[in-house]
Design an enzyme around this catalytic site. Structure first.
Site, PDB file in Angstrom:
ATOM      1  N   TYR A 166       0.625  -1.264   0.102  1.00  0.00           N
ATOM      2  CA  TYR A 166      -0.081   0.089  -0.244  1.00  0.00           C
ATOM      3  C   TYR A 166       1.243   1.204  -0.123  1.00  0.00           C
ATOM      4  O   TYR A 166       1.650   1.200   0.570  1.00  0.00           O
ATOM      5  CB  TYR A 166      -1.166  -0.012   1.244  1.00  0.00           C
ATOM      6  CG  TYR A 166      -1.883   1.145   1.023  1.00  0.00           C
ATOM      7  CD1 TYR A 166      -2.891   1.084   0.177  1.00  0.00           C
ATOM      8  CD2 TYR A 166      -1.908   2.184   2.165  1.00  0.00           C
ATOM      9  CE1 TYR A 166      -3.852   2.549   0.556  1.00  0.00           C
ATOM     10  CE2 TYR A 166      -2.590   3.660   2.434  1.00  0.00           C
ATOM     11  CZ  TYR A 166      -3.557   3.444   1.508  1.00  0.00           C
ATOM     12  OH  TYR A 166      -4.646   4.597   1.418  1.00  0.00           O
ATOM     13  N   ASP A 271       9.543   3.542  -0.102  1.00  0.00           N
ATOM     14  CA  ASP A 271       8.104   4.571   0.315  1.00  0.00           C
ATOM     15  C   ASP A 271       8.342   4.441   2.258  1.00  0.00           C
ATOM     16  O   ASP A 271       8.552   2.915   2.027  1.00  0.00           O
ATOM     17  CB  ASP A 271       7.302   4.052  -0.412  1.00  0.00           C
ATOM     18  CG  ASP A 271       6.053   4.432   1.092  1.00  0.00           C
ATOM     19  OD1 ASP A 271       5.419   5.249   1.439  1.00  0.00           O
ATOM     20  OD2 ASP A 271       4.228   3.993   0.491  1.00  0.00           O
ATOM     21  N   LYS A 299       3.638  10.060   7.643  1.00  0.00           N
ATOM     22  CA  LYS A 299       3.031   9.246   9.420  1.00  0.00           C
ATOM     23  C   LYS A 299       3.281   9.877  10.312  1.00  0.00           C
ATOM     24  O   LYS A 299       3.177  11.360  11.079  1.00  0.00           O
ATOM     25  CB  LYS A 299       2.692   8.085   9.334  1.00  0.00           C
ATOM     26  CG  LYS A 299       2.022   7.540   8.457  1.00  0.00           C
ATOM     27  CD  LYS A 299       1.930   6.149   8.540  1.00  0.00           C
ATOM     28  CE  LYS A 299       0.952   5.861   7.848  1.00  0.00           C
ATOM     29  NZ  LYS A 299      -0.419   5.246   6.965  1.00  0.00           N
TER      30      LYS A 299
END
Ligand code: PLP
Length: 461
Positions: A166, A271, A299
């Site tokens: 994801y 990522d 995040k």
């Protein structure tokens, strides 16, 4: 990571325990049920993001402090969810609070750069070994812009990702995630499938997926794409997969990927939205000693404020510097966000904080493995820095196909319910891992392990 145990689970017993724990959770979350009735009238599904949906109702939270959160029913829980891994600093950290307050008094938004934006870029450059940085407001924006930069830099359209990973909710990466086992396809020819509706097929077709931990398969697929005149602009990947629990890279895998992408002139994007800042000061890039061309962060970066960043080599970021790519956004480098980030990086996520997280990780994974051995459960504990999980599987999970083939969804569901009923707030969903914070203590870890022991004894005893 321990050897796997013997699978000897009574499925009827698992379902019986799930039903019992569901009833118990319903009984202790009555205010959440009421809140859901109200929320449903004006928030679609009663939540702000579909990842917060839950049957029969979401658990609504009221507040958090350090390693603890309280829901609207007043249930006090150790927070192992930590905002999908965003709150590695713990809740309401005083250093971040002070920075936000100080900044608030001086104005919170100008859409013009402030000194904090520079200081944060300098610190990120030091941590990740990449000289040039830009900001965004989320992980999705970071990966979207990184892919655009790679496409502009190479002049190519096709992109490569890891099957099952994801990378956020924009079209290019909402591909080949959450696929059923029988639709995965041949490892050399994995399916490109949209994740949910509304994603144009033309975009899906530009995204090609390969299995994690298989550099040879990646290279074969790249060579085929070159032969078809579809050479990828980039490989975008997590250095350790963080959405199937935690799947670590096998020895040598990341270096092999680095070598293959360099050889073919393909931009390598790590990522690090989940790994960056959470598993080491310089994320996976530092932990495994492999430097990509671009890194994406979000995040935990903002310490609870919506911050994202893209870091890159001088060469690749030249297309941003010279204006070839419009890397833009009204709130990019928002003063409140960069002030919080600066305080987080310099005062909270210190070398001592990472040593503390590593020690907690060692304590929790060792203790969970001991429980697994004691009761002969099918599974193993795996962790790195603040991230970890117990993977309920008789086989080691190395990629999406092995996850789908072997991970025990029912046991994962039961573990979540058990935790929630015993003061451990965990991320919902069988794919999720825990995130520890720098404010977690041995007491929190030992409580987690005690709940796990209780679960195991009820399952097997
Ligand atoms: C690895 C990774 N990349 C990108 C994203 C997207 O981040 P955001 O939800 O902030 O858009 C996520 C979110 O879970 C993620 O785990």
């Amino acid at each position: 990571m321990s050897a796997v145990g013997t699978p000897s689970i009574d499925r009827d017993r698992v379902r019986e325990l799930i039903a019992r724990e569901e009833r118990a959770l319903d009984a202790r979350t009555g205010r959440s049920a009421e809140t859901y009735q109200r929320a449903n009238r004006s928030l679609a599904g009663g939540v702000a993001s579909s990842y917060q949906l839950r049957d029969p109702w979401p658990i609504y939270l009221e507040r958090g402090e350090g390693p603890v959160v309280w829901d609207v029913d007043g249930n006090r829980m150790w927070d192992f969810h930590n905002g999908f891994g965003s709150m590695v600093q713990g809740h309401a950290h005083p250093a971040i609070g002070a920075a936000v307050q100080e900044r608030y008094a001086k104005g919170t938004h100008f859409a013009a750069p402030t000194e904090d934006a520079i200081a944060v870029a300098e610190e990120l450059a030091r941590r990740f070994g990449l000289p040039q940085w830009r900001y965004t407001n989320s992980g999705s924006e970071s990966t979207m812009d990184a892919i655009r930069i790679a496409r502009a830099f190479t002049g190519r359209d096709t992109i490569m990702k890891i099957f099952g990973s994801y990378h956020g909710h924009h079209d290019a990466v909402m591909v080949s995630i959450g696929v059923e086992y029988d639709e995965i396809g041949d490892p050399d020819d994995l399916a490109s499938l949209p994740y949910g509706a509304g994603i144009p097929q033309a975009v899906v077709d530009l995204t090609v997926a390969v299995p994690f931990n298989d550099a040879a398969a990646m290279e074969r697929r790249i060579e085929r794409l070159i032969a078809e005149d579809r050479k990828p602009a980039c490989v975008i990947m997590e250095a350790a997969m963080m959405n199937l629990g935690v799947v670590l890279p096998e020895d040598g895998y990341l270096q092999a990927v680095r070598d293959i992408t360099a050889k073919h002139g393909i931009v390598l994007i790590f990522d690090e939205v989940k790994t960056g800042l959470c598993i080491a000061a310089g994320g996976a890039t530092e932990r495994w000693g492999v430097t990509p061309d671009l890194v994406t962060l979000a995040k935990a970066l903002g310490g609870g404020l919506p911050m994202g960043a893209i870091g890159g080599s001088d060469e690749v970021m030249s297309v941003v510097r010279d204006g070839t790519v419009y890397q833009v956004g009204t709130y990019n480098g928002n003063p409140l966000g960069v002030a919080a980030t600066r305080a987080s990086l310099t005062e909270v996520l210190t070398p001592e904080a990472y040593a503390h997280l590593d020690a907690l990780n060692e304590r929790i994974t060792t203790a969970c493995d001991m429980v697994i051995q004691k009761y002969g459960l099918p599974g193993y504990a795996v962790g790195v820095g603040s991230k970890g999980c117990v993977t309920f599987s008789p086989e080691k999970v190395v990629d999406y196909a092995t996850f789908k083939a072997h991970q025990d969804a029912e046991l994962s569901e039961l573990a979540w319910l058990f935790n929630m009923n015993r003061g451990i707030f965990m991320t919902p969903g069988r794919e999720e891992e825990w995130t520890l914070s720098v404010t977690h203590t041995e007491e929190a870890i030992d409580d987690y392990v005690a709940v796990f022991d209780e679960l195991a004894s009820e399952l097997v005893g």
